[in-house]
Design an enzyme around this catalytic site. Structure first.
Site, PDB file in Angstrom:
ATOM      1  N   GLU A  63       0.816  -1.220   0.000  1.00 55.90           N
ATOM      2  CA  GLU A  63       0.000   0.000   0.000  1.00 55.90           C
ATOM      3  C   GLU A  63       0.848   1.267   0.000  1.00 55.90           C
ATOM      4  O   GLU A  63       0.570   2.224  -0.712  1.00 55.90           O
ATOM      5  CB  GLU A  63      -0.959   0.012   1.189  1.00 55.90           C
ATOM      6  CG  GLU A  63      -2.151  -0.944   1.045  1.00 55.90           C
ATOM      7  CD  GLU A  63      -1.813  -2.393   1.349  1.00 55.90           C
ATOM      8  OE1 GLU A  63      -0.666  -2.684   1.756  1.00 55.90           O
ATOM      9  OE2 GLU A  63      -2.708  -3.253   1.188  1.00 55.90           O
ATOM     10  N   HIS A 132     -11.496  -5.152   8.942  1.00 54.23           N
ATOM     11  CA  HIS A 132     -12.063  -4.806   7.637  1.00 54.23           C
ATOM     12  C   HIS A 132     -13.321  -3.945   7.761  1.00 54.23           C
ATOM     13  O   HIS A 132     -14.039  -3.793   6.790  1.00 54.23           O
ATOM     14  CB  HIS A 132     -12.474  -6.077   6.863  1.00 54.23           C
ATOM     15  CG  HIS A 132     -11.333  -6.860   6.312  1.00 54.23           C
ATOM     16  ND1 HIS A 132     -10.454  -7.555   7.096  1.00 54.23           N
ATOM     17  CD2 HIS A 132     -10.926  -7.068   5.032  1.00 54.23           C
ATOM     18  CE1 HIS A 132      -9.571  -8.171   6.321  1.00 54.23           C
ATOM     19  NE2 HIS A 132      -9.835  -7.891   5.070  1.00 54.23           N
TER      20      HIS A 132
END
Lengths: 327, 326
Positions: A63, A132
């Site tokens: 990322e 999440h």
């Protein structure tokens, strides 16, 4: 009456991105599984075939690397749309977003614009547990130099990506995961949207419900129920979380004098706290009752369905809060 | 390749400019005229002098917080750099950056970045931009060996190699990440091996020898520009001064520093070039005079510079003003 097309929020996101890629050859999409897989949430399904591997760029799980690459590409003549799978994963790219994207213009004395667009899903409701499901957009909204938006409608899902690409500043778009399958109407030829203004999604005179993103449909549903009891709640969709459109919020507060804030983030140090503080600073004497916040419980989002439901703001919580604030 | 008089003078001038400029900065820091962090490059001059002049004007440079030398040799006027050190609005970053954040986009100098390894992912993006737009330009990214311990180094190395991007990674290995020696922070101290593990071409050069650095940089840039992919160039060097002005240097011995000072790139060049008859005392004196004049001018410019009015504090946070929101 303009023609509209019925579609999911996911499809509206897809159509917006498609329009962006078609109108400008310097636009490209980069992220994990955006290409061959078709997008984690199928937003970029079919793009690889139309635009090729250069512009629909699958990135490894790094990322910080690919968000930073997006920033660099934005400084070097391209218009990157960087997709991060979820806000939880974006924490691995915080350095690039906070230390580079947000600072470079200022630190260089205005020599640099950073026209990068970063998209990510946010929010809970799908039993994906504590890595999440969080709503961390409020953290990003803390940082000067970033523009933070949360499309709650189909028109915004379509239009904000285009507006973000037209913007010279770094824009982060938070797409709530529970909105993806929501059906709605999108104009056959959607007009442009702005990135600055809040919008009143439902008018009302008894109370103001300030919210954004995935909580907007919940607030609207609550307002529908409350209307049956004769309580007219006005629903303000912030749309932009940074900068905040104080004027629209205060105008509503001055009309209703009662406020409920719905934010899927936690209360402590949150966006809801910021909004409350601004109302106190700017419209305190217009208030007829203490404001109420409906936020997530201060726990990491749990897996078990009944516990997750209890942890996140629900329609019934909003209904109860509005009843209380108008009592 | 046999060096000629002109090349010798050019290298000496480049290295001495950095040395004298930074000595002046240290003096001004002592006098309280420069504040914040000040990271001196003294001892490492052969690296910037060997690499930066080889980078073409259309190429991009991303550097670290120890970037005064790179900025000077890229052509940012000394007066604008000095004014930035002072925090004056005539500085190359309008006083918003300081020593660690020198910028000049007109010269494609994209900053001193003060997050170790923070510029590496951006360098990948620069490379991507050049590749996708077909500019033929390359990006040179400077960083210290401390960056190699960061995940961002590994992510950037993998991306650049996977996508065969035109990026030159210049690793200035001065053996210490602030006060932590390389062998106390890396399980494998062979930095080139790490780059090679990403199938990246990797080379190492004596960073105290300006001729060796210049030749390595020339070859490395040629390789990167050819489209063969990124290249990792390790430049073995040593910082003679403390990490920053706050560093008491408890982590290395006097003897070690002295041993490296014996290898001073400026003194070495003077010695070898004089012995070869390529440099006279008058050459050195005239270079010193020119630099002294340049630095005096830079200090005068910075002294005469102005403070930005506080009422423009909030400018340059966003490029676009937002309608009515805050």
């Amino acid at each position: 009456m303009t023609d509209t097309v019925r579609m999911t929020y996911r499809e509206a996101l897809r159509q917006g991105l498609l329009a962006a890629l078609r109108r400008d050859p310097t636009v490209f999409l980069m992220g994990e599984d955006v290409g061959r897989y078709g997008g984690t949430y199928a937003v970029s399904k079919g793009f690889l075939e139309e635009f090729g591997e250069d512009r629909i760029r699958d990135a490894p799980l790094s990322e910080s690397g690919f968000v930073g690459a997006g920033i660099g590409a934005a400084l070097n003549g391209l218009k990157p749309v960087v997709e991060v799978m979820t806000v939880n994963f974006s924490l691995l790219a915080l350095d690039q977003i906070v230390n580079n994207a947000a600072t470079l213009r200022h630190m260089s004395g205005g020599q640099i614009n950073v026209p990068v667009v970063i998209r990510m899903t946010t929010g809970g409701g799908r039993q994906l547990a504590a890595q999440h499901s969080h709503s961390l957009e409020g953290w990003y909204a803390h940082v000067p130099g970033l523009r933070i938006v949360a499309p709650a409608t189909h028109a915004d899902a379509y239009g904000m990506i285009l507006a973000a690409l037209d913007d010279p500043d770094p824009v982060i778009i938070f797409e709530h995961a529970m909105l993806l399958n929501v059906e709605g109407e999108l104009a056959a030829e959607p007009g442009p949207v702005d990135l600055d203004r809040a919008a009143v999604r439902r008018g009302g005179s008894h109370a103001t419900v300030v919210t954004y993103g995935g909580s907007v449909p919940k607030a609207l549903e609550a307002a529908g129920e409350l209307a049956k009891e004769g309580i007219e709640a006005e629903v303000v969709d912030l749309r932009s979380l940074r900068p905040l459109d104080d004027a629209t919020v205060m105008a509503s507060v001055r009309k209703t004098h009662r406020v409920v804030i719905v934010d899927e983030g936690w209360k402590s140090g949150s966006l809801s706290a910021e909004i409350m503080a601004r109302i106190v600073e700017q419209a305190f004497f217009d208030l007829d009752a203490p404001m109420i916040r409906v936020c997530s419980e201060e726990v990491p989002v749990p897996y078990a369905r009944h516990l997750e439901e209890a942890a996140l703001p629900q329609v019934a919580d909003v209904v109860a809060a509005v009843r209380q604030v108008v009592a | 390749m046999k060096p000629d008089r002109e090349t010798v003078r050019g290298h000496l001038h480049a290295m001495l400019r950095i040395r004298r400029f930074e000595e002046k900065c240290a003096e001004l820091y002592g006098a309280g005229l420069i504040r914040g962090f000040l990271h001196l490059y003294i001892g490492e001059e052969a690296v910037a002098a060997g690499v930066v002049p080889r980078i073409a004007p259309g190429d991009a440079i991303l550097a670290t917080y120890r970037e005064h030398g790179h900025a000077l040799l890229r052509g940012i006027p000394a007066r604008q750099i000095m004014a930035e050190m002072y925090g004056k609005q005539e500085g190359c970053s309008h006083g918003r950056g300081g020593s660690m954040h020198l910028f000049d986009v007109s010269r494609r100098f994209y900053g001193g970045n003060a997050i170790v390894a923070g510029a590496l992912p951006m360098a990948v993006g620069f490379g991507l931009g050049d590749r996708m737009r077909g500019t033929g330009a390359v990006t040179a990214c400077f960083f210290g060996e401390g960056a190699v311990a960061e995940g961002e180094f590994h992510e950037a190395a993998n991306l650049a190699s996977l996508w065969k991007l035109p990026v030159l990674f210049c690793c200035e290995n001065n053996l210490y990440a602030m006060g932590t020696a390389l062998d106390r922070s890396e399980a494998d101290t062979d930095l080139c091996e790490k780059a090679r593990s990403y199938r990246m071409e990797a080379r190492s050069v004596d960073g105290m020898d300006v001729f060796a650095v210049a030749e390595a940089a020339r070859a490395a840039l040629e390789y990167v520009r050819s489209g063969a992919g990124p290249l990792f160039l390790e430049l073995k060097t040593y910082r003679f001064r403390a990490h920053s002005m706050f560093d008491p240097e408890l982590y290395r011995s006097r003897e070690e520093v002295e041993a490296w000072r014996e290898r001073c790139p400026i003194e070495s060049l003077k010695r070898t070039a004089s012995a070869a008859g390529l440099l006279t005392d008058e050459d050195v004196a005239s270079i010193e005079r020119a630099i002294a004049t340049e630095i005096d001018d830079a200090v005068a410019f910075a002294e005469a510079g102005t403070w930005e009015p506080v009422d423009t504090l909030a400018r340059d946070v966003y490029a676009r003003a937002s309608g009515g929101s805050s």
